[in-house]
Write a protein that holds these residues in place. Sequence first.
Motif, PDB file in Angstrom:
ATOM      1  N   THR A  32       0.873  -1.171   0.000  1.00  0.00           N
ATOM      2  CA  THR A  32       0.000   0.000   0.000  1.00  0.00           C
ATOM      3  C   THR A  32       0.909   1.218   0.000  1.00  0.00           C
ATOM      4  O   THR A  32       1.693   1.419   0.934  1.00  0.00           O
ATOM      5  N   ASN A  55      -1.780   0.268  -5.826  1.00  0.00           N
ATOM      6  CA  ASN A  55      -2.650   0.458  -4.677  1.00  0.00           C
ATOM      7  C   ASN A  55      -2.151   1.671  -3.880  1.00  0.00           C
ATOM      8  O   ASN A  55      -1.290   1.537  -3.014  1.00  0.00           O
ATOM      9  N   ILE A  57      -2.843   5.262  -1.636  1.00  0.00           N
ATOM     10  CA  ILE A  57      -3.739   6.060  -0.805  1.00  0.00           C
ATOM     11  C   ILE A  57      -3.055   7.410  -0.531  1.00  0.00           C
ATOM     12  O   ILE A  57      -1.843   7.520  -0.654  1.00  0.00           O
ATOM     13  N   GLY A  78     -11.908   7.836   3.458  1.00  0.00           N
ATOM     14  CA  GLY A  78     -12.212   6.559   4.114  1.00  0.00           C
ATOM     15  C   GLY A  78     -11.846   5.343   3.278  1.00  0.00           C
ATOM     16  O   GLY A  78     -11.802   4.228   3.783  1.00  0.00           O
ATOM     17  N   GLU A  79     -11.594   5.559   1.987  1.00  0.00           N
ATOM     18  CA  GLU A  79     -11.180   4.430   1.132  1.00  0.00           C
ATOM     19  C   GLU A  79      -9.757   4.616   0.609  1.00  0.00           C
ATOM     20  O   GLU A  79      -8.897   3.759   0.770  1.00  0.00           O
ATOM     21  N   THR A  80      -9.535   5.763  -0.018  1.00  0.00           N
ATOM     22  CA  THR A  80      -8.199   6.024  -0.566  1.00  0.00           C
ATOM     23  C   THR A  80      -7.645   7.372  -0.095  1.00  0.00           C
ATOM     24  O   THR A  80      -6.560   7.769  -0.498  1.00  0.00           O
TER      25      THR A  80
END
Length: 351
Positions: A32, A55, A57, A78-80
Amino acid sequence: MAQLNFGGTVENVVTREEFPLSKAQEVLKNETVAVIGYGVQGPGQALNQKDNGINVIVGQRKNSKSWDKAVADGFVPGETLFEIEEALERGTIICYLLSDAAQIALWPTVKKHLTPGKALYFSHGFGITFNEQTGIIPPADVDVFLVAPKGSGTSLRRMFLQGRGLNSSFAIFQDATGKAQERVIALGIAVGSGYLFETNFKKEVYSDLTGERGTLMGAIQGIFAAQYEVLRSKGHSPSEAFNETVEELTQSLMPLVAENGMDWMYANCSTTAQRGALDWWKKFKTATQPVFEELYNSVATGQESQRSIDLNSQDDYRVKLEAELAELRDSEMWQAGKTVRSLRPENQNVD
Ligand SMILES: NC(=O)C1=CN([C@@H]2O[C@H](COP(=O)(O)OP(=O)(O)OC[C@H]3O[C@@H](n4cnc5c(N)ncnc54)[C@H](O)[C@@H]3O)[C@@H](O)[C@H]2O)C=CC1
Ligand SMILES: CC(=O)[C@](C)(O)C(=O)O
Ligand SMILES: [Mg+2]
Ligand SMILES: [Mg+2]
Protein backbone atom coordinates in the motif's frame (compact mmCIF):
# COMPACT_ATOMS: atom_id res chain seq x y z
CA MET A 1 20.42 -1.76 -15.51
CA ALA A 2 21.49 -0.36 -18.84
CA GLN A 3 24.91 1.26 -19.10
CA LEU A 4 24.77 4.34 -21.25
CA ASN A 5 27.46 6.71 -22.41
CA PHE A 6 26.76 10.32 -21.42
CA GLY A 7 29.32 12.39 -23.28
CA GLY A 8 32.10 9.97 -22.46
CA THR A 9 31.03 8.84 -18.97
CA VAL A 10 29.19 5.54 -18.62
CA GLU A 11 26.26 5.63 -16.17
CA ASN A 12 23.55 3.28 -14.88
CA VAL A 13 20.11 3.96 -16.26
CA VAL A 14 16.78 2.16 -15.92
CA THR A 15 14.48 2.39 -18.92
CA ARG A 16 10.80 1.50 -19.20
CA GLU A 17 11.78 -1.11 -21.77
CA GLU A 18 13.95 -2.89 -19.24
CA PHE A 19 11.56 -2.37 -16.34
CA PRO A 20 8.06 -2.19 -17.83
CA LEU A 21 4.96 -1.12 -15.92
CA SER A 22 3.84 -4.76 -15.65
CA LYS A 23 6.99 -5.50 -13.64
CA ALA A 24 6.39 -2.50 -11.40
CA GLN A 25 2.82 -3.67 -10.78
CA GLU A 26 4.12 -7.14 -9.89
CA VAL A 27 6.73 -5.77 -7.44
CA LEU A 28 4.16 -3.47 -5.78
CA LYS A 29 1.16 -5.80 -5.82
CA ASN A 30 1.16 -6.44 -2.08
CA GLU A 31 2.13 -2.92 -1.08
CA THR A 32 0.00 0.00 0.00
CA VAL A 33 1.69 3.16 -1.18
CA ALA A 34 0.77 6.07 1.08
CA VAL A 35 1.40 9.48 -0.47
CA ILE A 36 1.69 11.92 2.43
CA GLY A 37 1.01 15.49 1.32
CA TYR A 38 -0.98 16.65 -1.67
CA GLY A 39 0.74 19.83 -2.79
CA VAL A 40 2.63 19.76 -6.11
CA GLN A 41 4.44 16.39 -6.26
CA GLY A 42 1.72 14.60 -4.27
CA PRO A 43 -1.02 14.89 -6.91
CA GLY A 44 1.30 14.11 -9.83
CA GLN A 45 2.77 11.02 -8.21
CA ALA A 46 -0.44 9.76 -6.59
CA LEU A 47 -2.59 10.15 -9.73
CA ASN A 48 0.01 8.58 -12.01
CA GLN A 49 0.31 5.62 -9.66
CA LYS A 50 -3.46 5.31 -9.44
CA ASP A 51 -3.78 5.32 -13.23
CA ASN A 52 -0.96 2.79 -13.38
CA GLY A 53 -2.94 0.35 -11.25
CA ILE A 54 -0.92 0.72 -8.04
CA ASN A 55 -2.65 0.46 -4.68
CA VAL A 56 -2.17 4.07 -3.62
CA ILE A 57 -3.74 6.06 -0.81
CA VAL A 58 -3.32 9.73 0.11
CA GLY A 59 -2.69 11.14 3.58
CA GLN A 60 -3.56 14.80 3.99
CA ARG A 61 -4.91 17.13 6.67
CA LYS A 62 -8.68 17.32 6.61
CA ASN A 63 -10.24 20.76 6.19
CA SER A 64 -7.49 21.89 3.86
CA LYS A 65 -7.51 22.96 0.22
CA SER A 66 -5.29 20.01 -0.63
CA TRP A 67 -7.83 17.60 0.92
CA ASP A 68 -10.57 19.07 -1.27
CA LYS A 69 -8.31 18.83 -4.29
CA ALA A 70 -7.64 15.15 -3.56
CA VAL A 71 -11.40 14.54 -3.39
CA ALA A 72 -11.92 16.44 -6.66
CA ASP A 73 -9.16 14.30 -8.20
CA GLY A 74 -11.05 11.13 -7.33
CA PHE A 75 -9.57 10.02 -4.00
CA VAL A 76 -12.34 8.80 -1.72
CA PRO A 77 -12.36 9.72 2.00
CA GLY A 78 -12.21 6.56 4.11
CA GLU A 79 -11.18 4.43 1.13
CA THR A 80 -8.20 6.02 -0.57
CA LEU A 81 -7.95 9.34 1.30
CA PHE A 82 -7.18 9.55 5.01
CA GLU A 83 -5.92 11.82 7.74
CA ILE A 84 -2.12 11.71 7.74
CA GLU A 85 -1.76 9.36 10.73
CA GLU A 86 -4.19 6.85 9.38
CA ALA A 87 -2.45 6.81 6.00
CA LEU A 88 0.89 6.36 7.78
CA GLU A 89 -0.57 3.42 9.66
CA ARG A 90 -1.99 1.78 6.54
CA GLY A 91 0.93 2.40 4.18
CA THR A 92 3.73 -0.11 3.66
CA ILE A 93 5.59 2.42 1.54
CA ILE A 94 5.47 5.97 2.85
CA CYS A 95 6.00 8.63 0.16
CA TYR A 96 6.97 11.63 2.22
CA LEU A 97 5.84 14.49 0.00
CA LEU A 98 5.28 17.34 2.42
CA SER A 99 7.37 20.44 1.75
CA ASP A 100 10.93 19.88 2.97
CA ALA A 101 10.44 22.26 5.92
CA ALA A 102 7.11 20.69 6.92
CA GLN A 103 8.71 17.23 6.95
CA ILE A 104 10.63 18.26 10.07
CA ALA A 105 7.54 18.99 12.16
CA LEU A 106 5.76 15.79 11.18
CA TRP A 107 8.80 13.55 11.46
CA PRO A 108 8.14 12.21 15.00
CA THR A 109 4.68 11.08 13.83
CA VAL A 110 6.05 9.45 10.69
CA LYS A 111 8.80 7.70 12.62
CA LYS A 112 6.27 6.15 14.98
CA HIS A 113 4.65 4.35 12.05
CA LEU A 114 7.84 3.12 10.41
CA THR A 115 7.58 -0.47 11.55
CA PRO A 116 10.17 -3.03 10.34
CA GLY A 117 10.02 -3.82 6.62
CA LYS A 118 8.21 -0.66 5.61
CA ALA A 119 9.84 1.75 3.19
CA LEU A 120 10.34 5.48 3.48
CA TYR A 121 10.37 7.24 0.11
CA PHE A 122 11.44 10.81 -0.59
CA SER A 123 11.53 12.91 -3.75
CA HIS A 124 14.52 14.87 -2.52
CA GLY A 125 17.76 14.13 -0.69
CA PHE A 126 17.14 17.13 1.60
CA GLY A 127 15.78 15.62 4.83
CA ILE A 128 18.36 12.82 5.05
CA THR A 129 21.44 14.71 3.83
CA PHE A 130 20.88 17.69 6.11
CA ASN A 131 19.78 15.52 9.03
CA GLU A 132 21.63 17.71 11.52
CA GLN A 133 19.22 20.47 10.52
CA THR A 134 16.11 18.33 9.98
CA GLY A 135 16.45 15.65 12.67
CA ILE A 136 15.24 13.09 10.12
CA ILE A 137 17.05 9.88 11.07
CA PRO A 138 15.09 6.77 10.07
CA PRO A 139 15.15 3.53 12.04
CA ALA A 140 17.61 0.92 10.68
CA ASP A 141 14.99 -1.70 9.84
CA VAL A 142 13.17 0.17 7.08
CA ASP A 143 14.18 0.77 3.47
CA VAL A 144 14.97 4.40 2.66
CA PHE A 145 15.21 5.59 -0.92
CA LEU A 146 14.26 8.39 -3.27
CA VAL A 147 12.83 8.99 -6.69
CA ALA A 148 13.29 12.64 -7.64
CA PRO A 149 11.36 13.68 -10.74
CA LYS A 150 13.45 16.29 -12.54
CA GLY A 151 10.71 18.81 -12.96
CA SER A 152 7.49 20.10 -11.49
CA GLY A 153 4.83 17.66 -10.28
CA THR A 154 2.54 19.50 -12.65
CA SER A 155 4.73 18.50 -15.61
CA LEU A 156 5.02 14.95 -14.26
CA ARG A 157 1.24 14.62 -14.48
CA ARG A 158 0.84 16.48 -17.78
CA MET A 159 3.55 14.48 -19.53
CA PHE A 160 2.08 11.23 -18.21
CA LEU A 161 -1.31 12.17 -19.67
CA GLN A 162 0.39 12.92 -22.98
CA GLY A 163 2.00 9.47 -22.97
CA ARG A 164 5.42 10.95 -22.31
CA GLY A 165 7.54 10.70 -19.15
CA LEU A 166 9.60 13.11 -17.08
CA ASN A 167 12.99 11.67 -16.18
CA SER A 168 13.84 11.10 -12.53
CA SER A 169 16.88 10.22 -10.49
CA PHE A 170 16.79 7.43 -7.93
CA ALA A 171 18.95 6.59 -4.93
CA ILE A 172 19.01 4.09 -2.10
CA PHE A 173 20.09 5.30 1.33
CA GLN A 174 19.24 2.17 3.29
CA ASP A 175 18.35 -1.36 2.14
CA ALA A 176 16.91 -3.14 5.16
CA THR A 177 14.74 -5.70 3.37
CA GLY A 178 17.06 -6.65 0.50
CA LYS A 179 14.30 -5.41 -1.78
CA ALA A 180 15.04 -1.71 -1.80
CA GLN A 181 16.33 -1.75 -5.36
CA GLU A 182 13.28 -3.37 -6.93
CA ARG A 183 10.94 -1.34 -4.74
CA VAL A 184 12.46 2.00 -5.65
CA ILE A 185 12.67 1.28 -9.36
CA ALA A 186 9.10 -0.03 -9.42
CA LEU A 187 7.96 3.20 -7.74
CA GLY A 188 9.98 5.30 -10.16
CA ILE A 189 8.24 3.65 -13.10
CA ALA A 190 4.84 3.77 -11.35
CA VAL A 191 5.00 7.53 -10.72
CA GLY A 192 5.47 8.07 -14.43
CA SER A 193 9.22 8.49 -14.93
CA GLY A 194 10.40 8.27 -18.52
CA TYR A 195 13.67 6.75 -17.34
CA LEU A 196 15.64 6.73 -14.10
CA PHE A 197 19.28 7.64 -13.55
CA GLU A 198 21.25 6.63 -10.50
CA THR A 199 22.54 9.03 -7.85
CA ASN A 200 22.87 9.24 -4.06
CA PHE A 201 21.00 11.43 -1.58
CA LYS A 202 23.78 13.97 -1.18
CA LYS A 203 24.41 14.39 -4.89
CA GLU A 204 20.70 14.68 -5.59
CA VAL A 205 20.18 17.48 -3.12
CA TYR A 206 23.38 19.38 -3.94
CA SER A 207 22.66 19.34 -7.68
CA ASP A 208 18.94 20.03 -7.26
CA LEU A 209 19.44 23.03 -4.97
CA THR A 210 22.14 24.36 -7.30
CA GLY A 211 20.00 23.86 -10.41
CA GLU A 212 16.87 25.53 -9.10
CA ARG A 213 18.80 28.50 -7.67
CA GLY A 214 20.92 28.58 -10.82
CA THR A 215 20.08 28.17 -14.49
CA LEU A 216 16.64 26.59 -14.00
CA MET A 217 15.03 29.34 -11.95
CA GLY A 218 17.19 31.94 -10.17
CA ALA A 219 19.91 32.71 -12.70
CA ILE A 220 17.52 32.74 -15.63
CA GLN A 221 15.32 35.39 -14.02
CA GLY A 222 18.42 37.42 -13.13
CA ILE A 223 19.74 37.31 -16.70
CA PHE A 224 16.32 38.15 -18.13
CA ALA A 225 15.96 41.13 -15.79
CA ALA A 226 19.46 42.43 -16.56
CA GLN A 227 19.02 42.32 -20.34
CA TYR A 228 15.48 43.71 -20.17
CA GLU A 229 16.61 46.67 -18.06
CA VAL A 230 19.48 47.48 -20.39
CA LEU A 231 17.19 47.39 -23.43
CA ARG A 232 14.62 49.59 -21.69
CA SER A 233 17.26 52.07 -20.52
CA LYS A 234 18.37 52.43 -24.14
CA GLY A 235 14.88 53.40 -25.21
CA HIS A 236 13.44 50.10 -26.44
CA SER A 237 9.73 49.54 -25.86
CA PRO A 238 8.52 46.96 -23.32
CA SER A 239 7.15 44.73 -26.09
CA GLU A 240 10.43 44.78 -27.98
CA ALA A 241 12.49 44.22 -24.84
CA PHE A 242 10.26 41.36 -23.69
CA ASN A 243 10.21 39.69 -27.09
CA GLU A 244 14.01 39.85 -27.45
CA THR A 245 14.57 38.64 -23.89
CA VAL A 246 11.92 36.03 -23.09
CA GLU A 247 9.27 35.32 -25.68
CA GLU A 248 11.57 34.35 -28.51
CA LEU A 249 13.51 32.11 -26.15
CA THR A 250 10.54 30.16 -24.81
CA GLN A 251 8.52 30.02 -28.01
CA SER A 252 11.08 29.64 -30.75
CA LEU A 253 14.59 28.86 -29.61
CA MET A 254 14.36 26.63 -26.49
CA PRO A 255 12.11 24.10 -28.23
CA LEU A 256 14.90 23.74 -30.80
CA VAL A 257 17.49 23.28 -28.04
CA ALA A 258 15.26 20.68 -26.38
CA GLU A 259 14.89 18.84 -29.64
CA ASN A 260 18.46 18.63 -30.79
CA GLY A 261 20.94 20.62 -28.73
CA MET A 262 22.45 24.10 -28.69
CA ASP A 263 24.51 23.81 -31.86
CA TRP A 264 21.39 22.83 -33.78
CA MET A 265 19.48 25.81 -32.47
CA TYR A 266 22.41 28.02 -33.46
CA ALA A 267 22.51 26.37 -36.88
CA ASN A 268 18.87 27.33 -37.40
CA CYS A 269 19.55 30.99 -36.72
CA SER A 270 21.24 33.50 -38.99
CA THR A 271 24.97 33.44 -39.50
CA THR A 272 24.96 36.89 -37.92
CA ALA A 273 23.30 35.53 -34.77
CA GLN A 274 25.59 32.52 -34.71
CA ARG A 275 28.70 34.70 -34.97
CA GLY A 276 27.52 36.84 -32.07
CA ALA A 277 26.43 33.96 -29.86
CA LEU A 278 29.67 32.07 -30.45
CA ASP A 279 31.66 35.21 -29.58
CA TRP A 280 29.70 36.09 -26.45
CA TRP A 281 28.80 32.85 -24.65
CA LYS A 282 32.24 32.39 -23.12
CA LYS A 283 32.17 35.90 -21.71
CA PHE A 284 28.87 35.13 -19.98
CA LYS A 285 30.31 31.86 -18.72
CA THR A 286 33.35 33.62 -17.25
CA ALA A 287 31.19 36.32 -15.67
CA THR A 288 28.75 33.91 -14.02
CA GLN A 289 31.00 31.01 -13.04
CA PRO A 290 32.14 32.64 -9.75
CA VAL A 291 28.47 33.11 -8.80
CA PHE A 292 27.81 29.42 -9.44
CA GLU A 293 30.86 28.54 -7.32
CA GLU A 294 29.48 30.71 -4.52
CA LEU A 295 26.08 29.08 -4.92
CA TYR A 296 27.41 25.51 -4.79
CA ASN A 297 29.44 26.38 -1.73
CA SER A 298 26.39 27.83 -0.03
CA VAL A 299 24.52 24.59 -0.75
CA ALA A 300 27.34 22.33 0.41
CA THR A 301 27.89 24.19 3.67
CA GLY A 302 24.20 23.86 4.54
CA GLN A 303 23.44 27.57 4.36
CA GLU A 304 20.82 27.16 1.65
CA SER A 305 18.99 24.34 3.41
CA GLN A 306 19.07 26.18 6.74
CA ARG A 307 17.68 29.33 5.15
CA SER A 308 14.95 27.37 3.44
CA ILE A 309 14.02 25.62 6.70
CA ASP A 310 14.05 28.86 8.70
CA LEU A 311 11.97 30.88 6.28
CA ASN A 312 9.55 28.15 5.22
CA SER A 313 8.81 27.20 8.82
CA GLN A 314 7.45 30.62 9.75
CA ASP A 315 3.72 30.86 10.26
CA ASP A 316 3.35 33.69 7.78
CA TYR A 317 5.66 32.24 5.13
CA ARG A 318 2.89 31.90 2.55
CA VAL A 319 1.96 35.56 2.89
CA LYS A 320 5.58 36.67 2.53
CA LEU A 321 6.11 34.29 -0.38
CA GLU A 322 3.06 35.64 -2.17
CA ALA A 323 4.39 39.19 -1.73
CA GLU A 324 7.69 38.21 -3.34
CA LEU A 325 5.94 36.42 -6.20
CA ALA A 326 3.72 39.47 -6.70
CA GLU A 327 6.82 41.64 -6.97
CA LEU A 328 7.92 39.53 -9.95
CA ARG A 329 4.44 39.33 -11.44
CA ASP A 330 3.88 43.09 -11.14
CA SER A 331 7.26 44.07 -12.57
CA GLU A 332 7.11 45.80 -15.92
CA MET A 333 8.85 42.91 -17.67
CA TRP A 334 6.33 40.27 -16.61
CA GLN A 335 3.38 42.61 -17.07
CA ALA A 336 4.61 43.19 -20.62
CA GLY A 337 4.84 39.39 -20.86
CA LYS A 338 1.21 39.06 -19.88
CA THR A 339 0.16 41.18 -22.82
CA VAL A 340 2.58 39.37 -25.14
CA ARG A 341 1.10 35.99 -24.09
CA SER A 342 -2.42 37.24 -24.71
CA LEU A 343 -1.41 38.10 -28.26
CA ARG A 344 -0.29 34.58 -29.13
CA PRO A 345 -2.75 33.44 -31.79
CA GLU A 346 -3.61 30.32 -29.81
CA ASN A 347 -4.69 32.57 -26.92
CA GLN A 348 -6.98 34.69 -29.07
CA ASN A 349 -10.57 33.96 -29.92
CA VAL A 350 -10.33 34.49 -33.64
CA ASP A 351 -11.30 32.12 -36.42
N1 LIG B 1 7.28 20.93 -6.30
C1 LIG B 1 7.85 20.06 -7.13
O1 LIG B 1 7.42 19.89 -8.26
C2 LIG B 1 9.03 19.23 -6.69
C3 LIG B 1 9.16 18.87 -5.36
N2 LIG B 1 10.11 17.95 -5.00
C4 LIG B 1 10.19 17.51 -3.63
O2 LIG B 1 8.96 16.85 -3.30
C5 LIG B 1 8.65 17.07 -1.92
C6 LIG B 1 7.26 17.69 -1.82
O3 LIG B 1 7.32 18.98 -2.38
P1 LIG B 1 6.04 19.79 -2.87
O4 LIG B 1 5.12 18.90 -3.57
O5 LIG B 1 6.58 20.99 -3.60
O6 LIG B 1 5.41 20.24 -1.47
P2 LIG B 1 4.36 21.40 -1.16
O7 LIG B 1 5.08 22.61 -0.72
O8 LIG B 1 3.46 21.51 -2.32
O9 LIG B 1 3.60 20.81 0.12
C7 LIG B 1 3.02 19.52 0.12
C8 LIG B 1 1.93 19.36 1.12
O10 LIG B 1 2.39 19.59 2.43
C9 LIG B 1 1.27 19.99 3.19
N3 LIG B 1 1.78 20.61 4.43
C10 LIG B 1 2.53 21.74 4.53
N4 LIG B 1 2.82 21.94 5.83
C11 LIG B 1 2.29 20.91 6.52
C12 LIG B 1 2.29 20.53 7.89
N5 LIG B 1 2.93 21.26 8.80
N6 LIG B 1 1.65 19.39 8.25
C13 LIG B 1 1.01 18.65 7.33
N7 LIG B 1 0.98 18.96 6.03
C14 LIG B 1 1.61 20.06 5.64
C15 LIG B 1 0.53 20.93 2.28
O11 LIG B 1 -0.83 20.96 2.64
C16 LIG B 1 0.71 20.26 0.94
O12 LIG B 1 -0.38 19.44 0.64
C17 LIG B 1 9.76 17.94 -1.38
O13 LIG B 1 10.74 17.08 -0.84
C18 LIG B 1 10.30 18.64 -2.61
O14 LIG B 1 11.62 19.07 -2.50
C19 LIG B 1 10.92 17.35 -5.93
C20 LIG B 1 10.84 17.69 -7.26
C21 LIG B 1 9.96 18.75 -7.71
C1 LIG C 1 10.81 21.22 -10.05
C2 LIG C 1 12.06 20.82 -9.38
O1 LIG C 1 12.63 19.79 -9.68
C3 LIG C 1 12.64 21.73 -8.42
C4 LIG C 1 12.82 23.01 -9.16
O2 LIG C 1 13.87 21.24 -8.02
C5 LIG C 1 11.75 21.94 -7.21
O3 LIG C 1 10.54 22.26 -7.37
O4 LIG C 1 12.23 21.79 -6.09
MG1 LIG D 1 14.45 19.42 -8.98
MG1 LIG E 1 14.11 21.10 -5.90
